[in-house]
Design an enzyme around this catalytic site. Structure first.
Site, PDB file in Angstrom:
ATOM      1  N   ASP A 116       0.789  -1.285  -0.088  1.00 42.29           N
ATOM      2  CA  ASP A 116      -0.062  -0.082   0.021  1.00 42.29           C
ATOM      3  C   ASP A 116       0.952   1.247  -0.078  1.00 42.29           C
ATOM      4  OD1 ASP A 116       1.032  -0.490   2.389  1.00 42.29           O
ATOM      5  OD2 ASP A 116      -0.758  -0.172   3.631  1.00 42.29           O
ATOM      6  N   LYS A 167       5.447   6.422  18.551  1.00 42.87           N
ATOM      7  CA  LYS A 167       5.028   7.631  18.206  1.00 42.87           C
ATOM      8  C   LYS A 167       5.093   8.425  19.292  1.00 42.87           C
ATOM      9  CE  LYS A 167       0.658   6.824  15.703  1.00 42.87           C
ATOM     10  NZ  LYS A 167      -0.625   6.986  15.573  1.00 42.87           N
ATOM     11  N   ASP A 225       1.734   6.633   1.890  1.00 39.78           N
ATOM     12  CA  ASP A 225       1.302   5.304   2.194  1.00 39.78           C
ATOM     13  C   ASP A 225      -0.347   5.729   2.022  1.00 39.78           C
ATOM     14  OD1 ASP A 225      -0.530   3.767   3.700  1.00 39.78           O
ATOM     15  OD2 ASP A 225       0.686   3.936   5.652  1.00 39.78           O
TER      16      ASP A 225
HETATM   17  P1  GTP Z   1      -5.592  -1.116   7.622  1.00 39.91           P
HETATM   18  O1  GTP Z   1      -6.432  -2.301   8.264  1.00 39.91           O
HETATM   19  O2  GTP Z   1      -6.183  -0.116   7.116  1.00 39.91           O
HETATM   20  O3  GTP Z   1      -4.742  -0.824   8.753  1.00 39.91           O
HETATM   21  O4  GTP Z   1      -4.637  -1.733   6.712  1.00 39.91           O
HETATM   22  P2  GTP Z   1      -3.731  -3.180   6.559  1.00 39.91           P
HETATM   23  O5  GTP Z   1      -4.553  -4.279   7.056  1.00 39.91           O
HETATM   24  O6  GTP Z   1      -3.383  -3.301   5.037  1.00 39.91           O
HETATM   25  O7  GTP Z   1      -2.509  -2.715   7.419  1.00 39.91           O
HETATM   26  P3  GTP Z   1      -1.129  -2.099   7.288  1.00 39.91           P
HETATM   27  O8  GTP Z   1      -1.400  -0.697   6.452  1.00 39.91           O
HETATM   28  O9  GTP Z   1      -0.411  -1.979   8.494  1.00 39.91           O
HETATM   29  O10 GTP Z   1      -0.248  -3.118   6.363  1.00 39.91           O
HETATM   30  C1  GTP Z   1       0.839  -2.930   6.126  1.00 39.91           C
HETATM   31  C2  GTP Z   1       1.020  -3.771   4.647  1.00 39.91           C
HETATM   32  O11 GTP Z   1       1.296  -5.325   5.318  1.00 39.91           O
HETATM   33  C3  GTP Z   1      -0.194  -3.911   3.740  1.00 39.91           C
HETATM   34  O12 GTP Z   1       0.453  -4.039   2.529  1.00 39.91           O
HETATM   35  C4  GTP Z   1      -0.737  -5.061   4.276  1.00 39.91           C
HETATM   36  O13 GTP Z   1      -1.440  -5.859   3.128  1.00 39.91           O
HETATM   37  C5  GTP Z   1       0.074  -6.021   4.718  1.00 39.91           C
HETATM   38  N1  GTP Z   1      -0.185  -6.926   5.786  1.00 39.91           N
HETATM   39  C6  GTP Z   1      -0.597  -6.500   7.129  1.00 39.91           C
HETATM   40  N2  GTP Z   1      -0.778  -7.457   7.899  1.00 39.91           N
HETATM   41  C7  GTP Z   1      -0.510  -8.615   7.198  1.00 39.91           C
HETATM   42  C8  GTP Z   1      -0.818  -9.963   7.498  1.00 39.91           C
HETATM   43  O14 GTP Z   1      -0.877 -10.491   8.558  1.00 39.91           O
HETATM   44  N3  GTP Z   1      -0.480 -10.881   6.315  1.00 39.91           N
HETATM   45  C9  GTP Z   1       0.097 -10.492   5.366  1.00 39.91           C
HETATM   46  N4  GTP Z   1       0.339 -11.172   4.283  1.00 39.91           N
HETATM   47  N5  GTP Z   1      -0.107  -9.057   4.993  1.00 39.91           N
HETATM   48  C10 GTP Z   1      -0.219  -8.240   5.993  1.00 39.91           C
END
Ligand code: GTP
Length: 362
Positions: A116, A167, A225
């Site tokens: 993302d 933070k 982001d």
């Molecule tokens: P929010 O729920 O809105 O916070 O978004 P998110 O679920 O994408 O979480 P975040 O932005 O913290 O994740 C950062 C990146 O890691 C993103 O590209 C997510 O798709 C990925 N990510 C987060 N948690 C996992 C996980 O448990 N497994 C995998 N495969 N990818 C994850």
């Protein structure tokens, strides 16, 4: 810097994208149409340009949709593989799980990308720095104007990361973790298998504690982001305008990207990096700026839409105003309504009169 040409990467795409609801109720965040193509298409094309050859997708939420969208990757000149977690394992657990599908030897650098992030940084230079220094991990760090909204990552004069700080209102540096890492393959194998692990909270602090070389690669190139609706709209706008160039943009950069079958009469005011989706209609006299208009959506005469997402098949009726808001797929904003300041209308909801839902209620 052009890359090595034989690099493998892991792409983290298993998150639920809760901050982008309702857009992510049916489509995972990395697949949301952005500047005319799925968001990830921009990342894949950039990675390819820096010499990445093979990418393992670490999937969980709506896993099958990724293979449906990108298949074997040949249209990008890439080889793609998919690894799925039954239950999400967090960023570290996901990297460890996906590493089962890597082909690189223990000493090789492996690129890790968050699914993302839009970044204009030089991936090739980051990998080169990692390899030259013989580091365990090299993190891309970006400098932000207001670091108090993020955890920050201080480094010493040689560029070694000294801590991962939570933070705080008074951060010691404006450098933050930009979500793109180079790991030496053997270091990934030290992450415990089959467990929920966070790289940010466990793996990186653990490596620093153990005296391993964790390096920062800092720069101030374009970085975003796209986790929130406002940032998602900004990312699409920046790609359409060419603020960040993308080999995957389906047309020349400019004020408007009109996808096939979009109808925009000459007396509609459409600009500011707006994308008008396939078969969408903007009627005469409507004003649309800096927005993402989904396929088949209709913006009626006299409606105003700015800095917003209008979902697939949604309708904004005459005289309605939508600013800084998200209108879900097939939803209808009836005449006279005004959505603004982070309002989110759920898919299929029909607003007949002035009933408004703000994001603070969600
Ligand atoms: P929010 O729920 O809105 O916070 O978004 P998110 O679920 O994408 O979480 P975040 O932005 O913290 O994740 C950062 C990146 O890691 C993103 O590209 C997510 O798709 C990925 N990510 C987060 N948690 C996992 C996980 O448990 N497994 C995998 N495969 N990818 C994850």
């Amino acid at each position: 810097m052009e890359g090595r040409g034989d690099l493998e990467a892991i792409l983290l795409v298993g998150g639920k994208g809760t901050r982008l609801r309702p857009l992510t109720l049916s489509v995972p965040k990395p697949l949301l149409p952005t500047a005319g193509v799925p968001f990830l298409a921009h990342q894949l094309a950039r990675a390819r340009a820096y010499g990445v050859r093979r990418i393992v997708f670490a999937t969980s939420y709506r896993a099958s949709m990724f293979a449906e969208a990108f298949g074997d990757g040949s249209s990008f000149g890439l080889e793609l593989a998919y690894m799925t977690e039954e239950t999400p394992l967090g960023t570290g657990g996901a990297i460890r799980n996906a590493a089962e599908a890597l082909t690189s030897p223990p000493g090789a650098p492996v690129l890790i990308l968050n699914g993302d992030i839009l970044s204009g940084h030089d991936i090739g230079a980051q990998v080169e720095r990692h390899v030259t220094a013989g580091a365990a991990v090299t993190l891309h760090l970006t400098e932000v104007d207001d670091p108090s909204r993020f955890g920050c990552v201080p480094t010493d004069e040689s560029g070694r990361v000294t801590a991962f700080l939570e933070k705080t209102p008074n951060p010691v540096t404006n450098r933050i973790n930009a979500g793109c890492y180079v790991f030496t393959r053997s270091v990934i194998d030290t992450i415990p298998a089959g467990e929920v692990v966070s790289v940010e909270r466990e793996t990186f602090p653990g490596l620093i504690e153990a005296g391993e070389q964790v390096l920062g690669y800092a720069d101030r190139s374009y970085w975003l982001d796209v986790g929130t609706p406002a940032a998602f709209v900004q990312g699409s706008r920046d790609l359409v305008l060419g603020t960040l160039s993308s080999p995957a943009l389906p047309g020349p950069p400019g004020e408007v990207l009109a996808l096939p079958g979009a109808m925009i009469p000459s007396d509609a005011k459409v600009g500011g990096g707006t994308v008008v989706g396939a078969g969408a209609v903007v009627e005469s006299g409507a004003q649309v700026s800096g927005s993402v208009i989904g396929a088949g959506a209709v913006i009626r005469a006299g409606a105003v839409v700015s800095d917003s997402v209008v979902g697939t098949g949604a309708r904004i009726e005459s005289g309605a105003v939508v600013r800084d808001s998200v209108v879900g797929d097939e939803a209808v904003v009836g005449p006279g309504n005004e959505l603004r300041a982070g309002a989110r209308l759920w898919p299929g909801v029909h607003l007949p009169a002035c009933a408004v839902r703000f994001s603070s209620d969600v």
